[in-house]
Design a protein around this motif. Structure first.
Motif, PDB file in Angstrom:
ATOM      1  N   ARG A 130       1.049  -1.075  -0.072  1.00 32.41           N
ATOM      2  CA  ARG A 130      -0.098  -0.428   0.304  1.00 32.41           C
ATOM      3  C   ARG A 130       0.904   1.450  -0.174  1.00 32.41           C
ATOM      4  O   ARG A 130       0.464   2.472  -0.529  1.00 32.41           O
ATOM      5  CB  ARG A 130      -1.299  -0.023   1.026  1.00 32.41           C
ATOM      6  CG  ARG A 130      -1.991  -0.849   0.466  1.00 32.41           C
ATOM      7  CD  ARG A 130      -2.833  -1.029   2.804  1.00 32.41           C
ATOM      8  NE  ARG A 130      -3.913  -1.721   2.226  1.00 32.41           N
ATOM      9  CZ  ARG A 130      -4.606  -1.458   3.157  1.00 32.41           C
ATOM     10  NH1 ARG A 130      -4.581  -1.536   4.536  1.00 32.41           N
ATOM     11  NH2 ARG A 130      -5.791  -2.856   2.600  1.00 32.41           N
ATOM     12  N   ALA A 182       8.129   9.324  -3.769  1.00 29.52           N
ATOM     13  CA  ALA A 182       9.152   8.086  -3.561  1.00 29.52           C
ATOM     14  C   ALA A 182       9.390   8.224  -5.397  1.00 29.52           C
ATOM     15  O   ALA A 182      10.744   7.366  -4.773  1.00 29.52           O
ATOM     16  CB  ALA A 182       8.953   6.895  -2.991  1.00 29.52           C
ATOM     17  N   TYR A 183       8.846   8.042  -5.701  1.00 30.34           N
ATOM     18  CA  TYR A 183       9.052   8.200  -6.946  1.00 30.34           C
ATOM     19  C   TYR A 183       8.320   8.468  -8.341  1.00 30.34           C
ATOM     20  O   TYR A 183       6.916   9.613  -7.501  1.00 30.34           O
ATOM     21  CB  TYR A 183       8.445   6.452  -8.342  1.00 30.34           C
ATOM     22  CG  TYR A 183       7.082   6.889  -7.523  1.00 30.34           C
ATOM     23  CD1 TYR A 183       5.725   6.401  -8.128  1.00 30.34           C
ATOM     24  CD2 TYR A 183       7.417   5.599  -6.008  1.00 30.34           C
ATOM     25  CE1 TYR A 183       4.851   5.979  -7.976  1.00 30.34           C
ATOM     26  CE2 TYR A 183       5.807   4.442  -5.904  1.00 30.34           C
ATOM     27  CZ  TYR A 183       4.433   5.335  -7.111  1.00 30.34           C
ATOM     28  OH  TYR A 183       3.455   5.284  -6.504  1.00 30.34           O
ATOM     29  N   ARG A 227       3.853   1.159  -1.340  1.00 25.84           N
ATOM     30  CA  ARG A 227       4.451   1.111  -2.485  1.00 25.84           C
ATOM     31  C   ARG A 227       3.438   2.609  -3.688  1.00 25.84           C
ATOM     32  O   ARG A 227       3.933   3.126  -4.536  1.00 25.84           O
ATOM     33  CB  ARG A 227       5.170   0.103  -3.386  1.00 25.84           C
ATOM     34  CG  ARG A 227       6.024  -0.489  -2.382  1.00 25.84           C
ATOM     35  CD  ARG A 227       6.370  -1.262  -3.136  1.00 25.84           C
ATOM     36  NE  ARG A 227       7.629  -2.177  -2.503  1.00 25.84           N
ATOM     37  CZ  ARG A 227       7.750  -3.825  -3.183  1.00 25.84           C
ATOM     38  NH1 ARG A 227       7.403  -3.802  -3.562  1.00 25.84           N
ATOM     39  NH2 ARG A 227       8.979  -3.629  -2.089  1.00 25.84           N
ATOM     40  N   HIS A 228       1.990   1.827  -3.196  1.00 23.33           N
ATOM     41  CA  HIS A 228       1.084   2.768  -5.209  1.00 23.33           C
ATOM     42  C   HIS A 228       1.068   4.498  -3.901  1.00 23.33           C
ATOM     43  O   HIS A 228       0.920   4.911  -5.291  1.00 23.33           O
ATOM     44  CB  HIS A 228       0.179   1.614  -4.319  1.00 23.33           C
ATOM     45  CG  HIS A 228      -1.124   2.124  -5.014  1.00 23.33           C
ATOM     46  ND1 HIS A 228      -1.293   2.170  -6.627  1.00 23.33           N
ATOM     47  CD2 HIS A 228      -2.148   3.385  -4.684  1.00 23.33           C
ATOM     48  CE1 HIS A 228      -2.458   2.349  -7.066  1.00 23.33           C
ATOM     49  NE2 HIS A 228      -3.103   3.120  -5.910  1.00 23.33           N
ATOM     50  N   THR A 229       0.964   4.728  -3.171  1.00 21.80           N
ATOM     51  CA  THR A 229       0.324   5.852  -2.559  1.00 21.80           C
ATOM     52  C   THR A 229       2.706   6.474  -2.882  1.00 21.80           C
ATOM     53  O   THR A 229       2.417   8.156  -2.507  1.00 21.80           O
ATOM     54  CB  THR A 229       0.189   5.940  -1.765  1.00 21.80           C
ATOM     55  OG1 THR A 229       0.899   5.150  -0.445  1.00 21.80           O
ATOM     56  CG2 THR A 229      -1.107   5.896  -1.345  1.00 21.80           C
ATOM     57  N   ALA A 230       3.323   6.130  -2.950  1.00 19.43           N
ATOM     58  CA  ALA A 230       4.755   6.688  -3.268  1.00 19.43           C
ATOM     59  C   ALA A 230       4.777   6.738  -1.851  1.00 19.43           C
ATOM     60  O   ALA A 230       5.922   8.014  -1.894  1.00 19.43           O
ATOM     61  CB  ALA A 230       4.547   8.321  -4.409  1.00 19.43           C
ATOM     62  N   LEU A 231       5.290   6.643  -0.799  1.00 14.76           N
ATOM     63  CA  LEU A 231       5.566   6.607   0.098  1.00 14.76           C
ATOM     64  C   LEU A 231       6.428   6.217   0.632  1.00 14.76           C
ATOM     65  O   LEU A 231       7.892   6.402   1.368  1.00 14.76           O
ATOM     66  CB  LEU A 231       4.486   6.555   1.649  1.00 14.76           C
ATOM     67  CG  LEU A 231       3.395   7.139   1.826  1.00 14.76           C
ATOM     68  CD1 LEU A 231       2.325   6.438   2.673  1.00 14.76           C
ATOM     69  CD2 LEU A 231       3.514   8.568   2.182  1.00 14.76           C
ATOM     70  N   ILE A 232       6.982   5.074   0.134  1.00 16.06           N
ATOM     71  CA  ILE A 232       8.263   4.080  -0.310  1.00 16.06           C
ATOM     72  C   ILE A 232       8.234   3.818  -1.506  1.00 16.06           C
ATOM     73  O   ILE A 232       7.189   3.684  -2.139  1.00 16.06           O
ATOM     74  CB  ILE A 232       8.757   2.983   0.889  1.00 16.06           C
ATOM     75  CG1 ILE A 232       7.301   2.262   0.444  1.00 16.06           C
ATOM     76  CG2 ILE A 232       8.085   3.439   2.339  1.00 16.06           C
ATOM     77  CD1 ILE A 232       7.534   0.955   1.219  1.00 16.06           C
ATOM     78  N   PRO A 233       9.785   3.760  -2.690  1.00 13.98           N
ATOM     79  CA  PRO A 233       9.826   3.049  -3.695  1.00 13.98           C
ATOM     80  C   PRO A 233       9.412   1.809  -3.731  1.00 13.98           C
ATOM     81  O   PRO A 233       9.918   1.572  -2.883  1.00 13.98           O
ATOM     82  CB  PRO A 233      10.845   3.645  -4.621  1.00 13.98           C
ATOM     83  CG  PRO A 233      12.206   3.934  -2.944  1.00 13.98           C
ATOM     84  CD  PRO A 233      10.957   4.270  -1.674  1.00 13.98           C
ATOM     85  N   TYR A 234       9.011   1.776  -5.263  1.00 10.35           N
ATOM     86  CA  TYR A 234       8.948   0.418  -5.882  1.00 10.35           C
ATOM     87  C   TYR A 234      10.178  -0.523  -5.500  1.00 10.35           C
ATOM     88  O   TYR A 234      10.723  -1.663  -5.387  1.00 10.35           O
ATOM     89  CB  TYR A 234       8.075   0.070  -6.887  1.00 10.35           C
ATOM     90  CG  TYR A 234       7.223   0.050  -7.145  1.00 10.35           C
ATOM     91  CD1 TYR A 234       6.074  -0.815  -7.165  1.00 10.35           C
ATOM     92  CD2 TYR A 234       6.430   1.434  -6.591  1.00 10.35           C
ATOM     93  CE1 TYR A 234       4.715  -0.760  -6.544  1.00 10.35           C
ATOM     94  CE2 TYR A 234       5.052   1.421  -6.804  1.00 10.35           C
ATOM     95  CZ  TYR A 234       4.175   0.564  -6.854  1.00 10.35           C
ATOM     96  OH  TYR A 234       2.568   0.246  -6.402  1.00 10.35           O
TER      97      TYR A 234
END
Lengths: 88, 133
Positions: free
Chosen positions: A63, B50-51, A65-72
């Protein structure tokens, strides 16, 4: 003769220790126990996280990753010196 | 059937404060129009993504906590998709007891912060006077 087994520090679940009941994806600080330096999800056999918390962490990481809180992905193009410093 | 939800959204960083407030009130109104009862709003502020999303490096984060009938979510998400200022959003359902306990805890925490720091209604009412942008 079998080589002597190397001794490691005993692994334990960091989430159980902190008595975390539910892992919130917005709290990126507590997610890092289950992440590698390149933000991959670490397997349970390496971190020692219990199954219950590992499953919660997996969902929370996906979740976040999807919301750009941590990178993929953190690849050679955007590798950073201190990967967890930017987490607030 | 009413359920507990949380809706996180990310706004474009190019918007000024008033425009951000206008988008928040817009979202609030759409939620309430669809029968949602908002319990708390968490302002996470502008932070680094993050990206890159749509070539933006930063974004404004906000979270709504509300109870709503399950049919309302589709309609609210449809409205968000139409608006180009929302670059990312996610709604999460809180279902079992453990999750609900966590939900209640966050709502309590958010409401406590709001009352101690600043009244949240003040900026919202200002933007309501201006026409919908």
């Amino acid at each position: 003769m079998a080589p002597e087994r190397r001794k490691y520090a005993r692994k334990y679940c960091k989430y159980c220790e902190a008595k975390i009941e539910f892992i919130d994806y917005k709290d990126t600080k507590i997610l890092k126990h289950a992440l590698s330096e390149r933000y991959k999800i670490m397997p349970r056999r390496l971190t020692g996280t219990c199954k219950r918390h590992q499953e919660m962490a997996e969902l929370a990481i996906k979740r976040a990753r999807h919301t750009a809180l941590i990178p993929y992905v953190v690849d050679t193009r955007n590798v950073v010196a201190h990967p967890f410093d930017q987490l607030q | 059937m009413t359920r507990h939800y949380e809706l996180l959204f990310v706004l474009k960083p190019t918007l000024v404060d008033e425009e951000v407030q206008a988008r928040i009130t817009f979202l609030k109104e759409t939620l309430e129009k669809n029968g949602a009862e908002i319990s708390a709003f968490q302002n996470m502020g502008t932070r680094k993504l993050a990206y890159k999303i749509e070539k933006f490096e930063r974004g404004y984060y906000g979270v709504f906590y509300f109870t709503a009938p399950s049919l309302a979510i589709g309609e609210v998400e449809r409205n968000i998709r139409i608006n180009e200022d929302f670059i990312k959003f996610m709604s999460v359902k809180y279902e079992n007891q453990k999750e609900l306990r966590h939900w209640n805890k966050i709502v309590e925490k958010c409401n406590k912060q709001v009352t101690t720091t600043q009244p949240v209604d003040a900026p919202v009412q200002e933007t309501e006077a201006s026409p919908e942008a």
